[in-house]
Write a protein that holds these residues in place. Structure first.
Motif, PDB file in Angstrom:
ATOM      1  N   TYR A 390       0.842  -1.205   0.000  1.00 29.82           N
ATOM      2  CA  TYR A 390       0.000   0.000   0.000  1.00 29.82           C
ATOM      3  C   TYR A 390       0.877   1.255   0.000  1.00 29.82           C
ATOM      4  O   TYR A 390       0.662   2.190  -0.764  1.00 29.82           O
ATOM      5  CB  TYR A 390      -0.905  -0.037   1.230  1.00 29.82           C
ATOM      6  N   LEU A 391       1.908   1.252   0.866  1.00 26.57           N
ATOM      7  CA  LEU A 391       2.799   2.410   0.950  1.00 26.57           C
ATOM      8  C   LEU A 391       3.608   2.570  -0.342  1.00 26.57           C
ATOM      9  O   LEU A 391       3.789   3.680  -0.842  1.00 26.57           O
ATOM     10  CB  LEU A 391       3.746   2.264   2.141  1.00 26.57           C
ATOM     11  N   ALA A 393       2.792   1.563  -3.288  1.00 25.01           N
ATOM     12  CA  ALA A 393       1.896   1.978  -4.369  1.00 25.01           C
ATOM     13  C   ALA A 393       1.604   3.477  -4.311  1.00 25.01           C
ATOM     14  O   ALA A 393       1.110   4.065  -5.269  1.00 25.01           O
ATOM     15  CB  ALA A 393       0.585   1.184  -4.303  1.00 25.01           C
ATOM     16  N   ARG A 394       1.915   4.097  -3.173  1.00 24.19           N
ATOM     17  CA  ARG A 394       1.745   5.549  -3.062  1.00 24.19           C
ATOM     18  C   ARG A 394       3.050   6.287  -3.342  1.00 24.19           C
ATOM     19  O   ARG A 394       3.164   7.481  -3.118  1.00 24.19           O
ATOM     20  CB  ARG A 394       1.230   5.915  -1.664  1.00 24.19           C
ATOM     21  N   GLY A 395       4.080   5.522  -3.752  1.00 22.21           N
ATOM     22  CA  GLY A 395       5.328   6.163  -4.152  1.00 22.21           C
ATOM     23  C   GLY A 395       6.429   6.127  -3.108  1.00 22.21           C
ATOM     24  O   GLY A 395       7.482   6.727  -3.287  1.00 22.21           O
ATOM     25  N   ILE A 396       6.169   5.446  -1.988  1.00 21.76           N
ATOM     26  CA  ILE A 396       7.176   5.415  -0.921  1.00 21.76           C
ATOM     27  C   ILE A 396       8.102   4.214  -1.165  1.00 21.76           C
ATOM     28  O   ILE A 396       7.631   3.078  -1.214  1.00 21.76           O
ATOM     29  CB  ILE A 396       6.488   5.318   0.455  1.00 21.76           C
ATOM     30  N   GLU A 400      11.998   2.985   2.911  1.00 25.46           N
ATOM     31  CA  GLU A 400      11.321   4.065   3.625  1.00 25.46           C
ATOM     32  C   GLU A 400       9.968   3.596   4.167  1.00 25.46           C
ATOM     33  O   GLU A 400       9.560   3.966   5.268  1.00 25.46           O
ATOM     34  CB  GLU A 400      11.129   5.235   2.658  1.00 25.46           C
ATOM     35  N   LEU A 404       8.879   3.563   8.035  1.00 19.72           N
ATOM     36  CA  LEU A 404       7.652   4.239   8.482  1.00 19.72           C
ATOM     37  C   LEU A 404       6.799   3.294   9.343  1.00 19.72           C
ATOM     38  O   LEU A 404       6.289   3.682  10.397  1.00 19.72           O
ATOM     39  CB  LEU A 404       6.863   4.713   7.257  1.00 19.72           C
TER      40      LEU A 404
ATOM     41  N   PHE B  86      -1.680   5.491 -10.302  1.00 22.04           N
ATOM     42  CA  PHE B  86      -2.316   5.475  -8.980  1.00 22.04           C
ATOM     43  C   PHE B  86      -3.379   4.391  -8.945  1.00 22.04           C
ATOM     44  O   PHE B  86      -4.235   4.315  -9.825  1.00 22.04           O
ATOM     45  CB  PHE B  86      -2.963   6.829  -8.690  1.00 22.04           C
ATOM     46  N   LEU B  87      -3.323   3.556  -7.918  1.00 20.75           N
ATOM     47  CA  LEU B  87      -4.369   2.550  -7.725  1.00 20.75           C
ATOM     48  C   LEU B  87      -5.197   2.927  -6.500  1.00 20.75           C
ATOM     49  O   LEU B  87      -4.658   3.034  -5.391  1.00 20.75           O
ATOM     50  CB  LEU B  87      -3.737   1.157  -7.516  1.00 20.75           C
ATOM     51  N   ALA B  88      -6.494   3.141  -6.722  1.00 17.27           N
ATOM     52  CA  ALA B  88      -7.399   3.326  -5.582  1.00 17.27           C
ATOM     53  C   ALA B  88      -7.837   1.932  -5.159  1.00 17.27           C
ATOM     54  O   ALA B  88      -8.451   1.201  -5.941  1.00 17.27           O
ATOM     55  CB  ALA B  88      -8.593   4.178  -5.983  1.00 17.27           C
ATOM     56  N   PHE B  89      -7.469   1.568  -3.932  1.00 16.27           N
ATOM     57  CA  PHE B  89      -7.672   0.185  -3.471  1.00 16.27           C
ATOM     58  C   PHE B  89      -9.144  -0.124  -3.218  1.00 16.27           C
ATOM     59  O   PHE B  89      -9.899   0.706  -2.718  1.00 16.27           O
ATOM     60  CB  PHE B  89      -6.885  -0.060  -2.175  1.00 16.27           C
ATOM     61  N   PHE B 103       1.409  10.314   6.362  1.00 21.06           N
ATOM     62  CA  PHE B 103       1.377   9.391   5.227  1.00 21.06           C
ATOM     63  C   PHE B 103       1.335  10.167   3.906  1.00 21.06           C
ATOM     64  O   PHE B 103       2.110   9.908   2.984  1.00 21.06           O
ATOM     65  CB  PHE B 103       0.139   8.501   5.388  1.00 21.06           C
ATOM     66  N   ALA B 107       4.375  10.303   1.160  1.00 20.32           N
ATOM     67  CA  ALA B 107       4.125   9.800  -0.192  1.00 20.32           C
ATOM     68  C   ALA B 107       4.395  10.897  -1.233  1.00 20.32           C
ATOM     69  O   ALA B 107       5.104  10.673  -2.226  1.00 20.32           O
ATOM     70  CB  ALA B 107       2.678   9.304  -0.305  1.00 20.32           C
ATOM     71  N   GLU B 160      -9.031   7.490  -0.115  1.00 20.74           N
ATOM     72  CA  GLU B 160      -8.343   7.078  -1.341  1.00 20.74           C
ATOM     73  C   GLU B 160      -8.399   8.191  -2.385  1.00 20.74           C
ATOM     74  O   GLU B 160      -7.411   8.495  -3.048  1.00 20.74           O
ATOM     75  CB  GLU B 160      -8.983   5.803  -1.928  1.00 20.74           C
ATOM     76  N   GLN B 163      -6.138  11.031  -1.534  1.00 19.75           N
ATOM     77  CA  GLN B 163      -4.749  10.730  -1.913  1.00 19.75           C
ATOM     78  C   GLN B 163      -4.546  10.957  -3.403  1.00 19.75           C
ATOM     79  O   GLN B 163      -3.544  11.517  -3.843  1.00 19.75           O
ATOM     80  CB  GLN B 163      -4.405   9.273  -1.563  1.00 19.75           C
ATOM     81  N   LEU B 167      -1.938  13.511  -5.052  1.00 14.43           N
ATOM     82  CA  LEU B 167      -0.798  12.957  -5.782  1.00 14.43           C
ATOM     83  C   LEU B 167      -0.882  13.256  -7.285  1.00 14.43           C
ATOM     84  O   LEU B 167       0.100  13.095  -8.010  1.00 14.43           O
ATOM     85  CB  LEU B 167      -0.698  11.442  -5.539  1.00 14.43           C
TER      86      LEU B 167
END
Lengths: 438, 254
Positions: A390-391, A393-396, A400, A404, B86-89, B103, B107, B160, B163, B167
């Protein structure tokens, strides 16, 4: 028939050291008799080992290959408070230095201390209080590591905080080992917080990284009725050090006692706490975090004895285990028949960052009252792959993202520290540890 | 104008636990377009979403995915995100101990760093979050709480989209964003998505039901069945599926 136990090299060295040193160890006749009795207890059983239930996971007979000679006081030339080092950046505190196992006024800085706080050398204080018995303020458990401390006690400080005092600055008890060769220290500290007083204690432990020195310390802590006390211990012993700390605490009625133990130093550490609620309706928070790597071994052992009504206790312990490290947690909650309305919860969690790390967990509840709420939980595992994804997939980036999640894991314990400066300091320490790992 | 497609999927085969789920999927998405991918349970919708985002457990055995001219499958998940995927879960995860604010900042700054852009200053970041959350009706208090911990299903989905708004991806893949939402929450989420429609941004909306597409109206609708796209049409295709169900497609693919 008499069976003579076969002694290890360490046990033999301890026997020889005691015979050679007992005549010059400080204290009057009463203390000398206590030393003798304590050493007899040790002699009868030897070092605690895996056949002693309380030491099952920390076999000192195997972990302690030899016993070092007693440390000598540091050379006079370096006697200045700065020599302790700036280990609490940004935190203004009064400094009580225990160097090589003895109270060192020259390294201490209590010039601006609160007039309600008194600091005295241990044996000077005991000489002035002839009627005082070491086990009268806080009952002492039968324990072999403590027996060794009782036999060898080299020195320490007595800290008294007067009734109702609100001590603004934390009292920093700085334990240091300063030498070029390994040695052993047996400091003993007594802390008396009188009723209604409010105070924060920070204990720090440091020593040279390359020396396999040994610290076996003990602290007796009496928290008076209605007092509010926070104690934070930061264990930064040198990488080869053996560190044993026994804390014996008695918590008065309606007192608020909070403690946090942070360990990331030392080769082998055993932190054992024996706490008794002596008065009704006390609030007790015991927490800790261990960040371990390589072959580090840290054992957190607690015995919480609820002996009064309506006390609340919360325990939160977090271990992060990398390399081939081993984290041990033993938590025992005893609720005596008179301790109705006890509310006790214990949670311990280990995060394994490596296939070779190990977590051992032994919670125990002994409940003799019928109207109580007690529970415990324990988990151990790796970082959650789905969370990491999940992290990411958000670019982290992976490292890192791990950092976190680990910081958050430890944060659940660190965030319970009341002193903001220490809380921030330890959060930064966790971040630095994670940074060094990458 | 559309000389190079934003997303080009060719003959994609993917397995999960050794079982083949995607069996030769082709899809082309140009910038500015909103595609809907509909299909029965088990047809491979979520697998497609996770393969695009780069989840480890999904193994691509054949085919290619090109994003903005680059090989998407060769990138780590965080690189894909920084490039604008970007994937919205479907099931947003809870992260105890990490506040939503922390968070989001981590990101956003990680992505900017990877793209060689400067990290945002704290006031700049806070302003952006505040603007985006206000539009989505996300409570400021929620931002101070750990990510998704104790959030309702609707709050998690809104988070989501928040985000996504922050982003600013080039390609947003929405995996069953409507699942678990009541009609009011669905409208809020759909409004949030619609505000992010732009000629520079493409979206792939994955859904089982047509009702989401009443609110997020797609340009193109695909039917996914047994790991392949079996039919493509305009938005009226969604209505047809709603009326007739998926039964015919399962037969067709068999």
């Amino acid at each position: 028939m008499t069976v003579l136990p076969i002694r290890t090299a360490a046990e033999t060295a301890l026997v020889e050291e005691f015979a050679a040193a007992k005549a010059r160890l400080p204290g009057g006749r009463e203390i000398a008799a206590r030393r003798e009795a304590a050493f007899r207890r040790f002699e009868a059983s030897g070092l605690p080992n895996r056949r002693v239930e309380e030491w099952k996971y920390t076999d000192l007979r195997a972990l302690m290959r030899d016993a070092k000679p007693l440390a000598t006081p540091p050379a006079a030339r370096a006697l200045q408070p700065q020599a302790v080092g700036d280990v609490l950046p940004g935190i203004e505190a009064d400094q009580v230095a225990i160097i090589n196992g003895v109270y060192a006024p020259g390294w201490s800085d209590v010039s601006a201390a609160d007039p309600n706080v008194t600091i005295t050398e241990l044996f000077a204080w005991l000489a002035a209080h002839e009627d005082f018995r070491l086990d009268q303020a806080v009952s002492e458990p039968i324990d072999l590591a403590l027996a060794l401390n009782s036999a060898f006690m080299t020195g320490g400080a007595v800290v008294q905080v007067k009734k109702g005092a609100r001590v603004a600055k934390p009292i920093h008890i700085a334990y240091r080992f300063v030498a070029d060769a390994p040695a052993a220290m047996y400091p003993r500290t007594l802390v008396f917080v009188e009723p209604g007083a409010q105070v924060t204690f920070i204990e720090t432990f440091h020593g040279p990284a390359g020396l396999d020195y040994q610290v076996n310390g003990a602290l007796a802590l009496v928290v008076g009725d209605g007092a509010k006390v926070e104690r934070i211990k930061i264990g930064d012993e040198g990488a080869a050090a053996l560190h044993i700390a026994t804390v014996m605490a008695s918590i008065g009625a309606k007192a608020d006692y909070r403690e946090f133990t942070f360990t990331s130093g030392g080769a082998v550490t055993r932190n054992q706490l024996f706490l008794r609620s002596a008065g009704d309706a006390a609030k007790i928070r015991i927490a800790g975090a261990n960040l371990l790597k390589d072959r580090q071994h840290v054992d957190s052992t607690l015995v919480l004895d609820h002996a009064a009504r309506g006390c609340e206790s919360r325990e939160v312990f977090k271990s992060v285990l990398d390399g081939e490290s081993r984290g041990v947690f033993q938590g025992k909650i005893v609720v005596r028949p008179q301790a109705q309305k006890t509310d006790g919860k214990m949670m311990t969690q280990a995060l394994l960052l490596s296939e070779k790390a190990e977590a051992d967990n032994k919670p125990e509840l002994e409940i003799f009252a019928d109207d109580v709420q007690c529970g415990h939980g324990a988990t151990s595992g790796r970082l959650d792959e789905n969370l990491l994804f999940y992290l990411k997939a958000r670019g982290i980036p992976a490292k890192e993202a791990e950092a976190l999640l680990i910081q958050a894991f430890v944060g659940e314990a660190v965030d319970g520290i009341a002193h903001e400066g220490v809380r921030d300091l330890l959060s930064a320490r966790v971040a630095a540890w994670l940074e060094a790992r990458q | 104008m559309n000389d190079v497609a934003m997303l080009e999927i060719r003959n994609l085969h993917a397995t999960v636990d050794g079982r083949e789920i995607l069996k030769g999927l082709d899809l082309t998405v140009n910038k500015g377009e909103v595609h809907a991918i509909m299909g029965p349970n088990g047809s491979g919708k979520s697998t497609l979403a996770h393969v695009l985002a780069g989840k480890d457990a999904y193994e691509v055995t054949e085919g290619s995915v090109t994003f903005d001219g680059a090989d998407l499958l060769a990138m780590e998940p965080d690189e894909r995100a920084a490039k604008g995927v970007f994937l919205a879960f479907q099931y947003p995860l809870e992260i105890p101990g990490v506040t939503t604010m922390n968070f989001l900042r981590t990101a956003l700054n990680a992505q900017r760093k990877k793209r060689g852009e400067a990290e945002l200053t704290a006031p700049d970041f806070i302003k952006r979050v505040r603007d985006a959350s206000t539009k989505l009706g996300v409570d400021q208090e929620m931002l101070r709480r750990p990510v998704n911990v104790g959030f309702s299903g609707g709050e998690k989905k809104r988070n989501e989209i928040l985000q996504m708004a922050l982003l600013e991806p080039k390609l947003a893949v929405l995996d069953e964003t409507d699942s678990g939402l009541d009609i009011d929450a669905l409208k809020v989420v759909a409004d949030g998505v619609n505000r992010l429609r732009s000629p520079e941004r493409a979206m792939v909306v994955i859904t089982h039901y047509q009702r989401l597409l009443d609110h997020i109206v797609p340009d193109i609708v695909h039917v996914l069945s047994r790991g392949r796209i079996v039919r493509t049409g305009g938005k009226e295709l969604a209505l047809e599926l709603e009326a007739k169900g998926y039964a015919g497609y399962q037969d067709e693919a068999a």
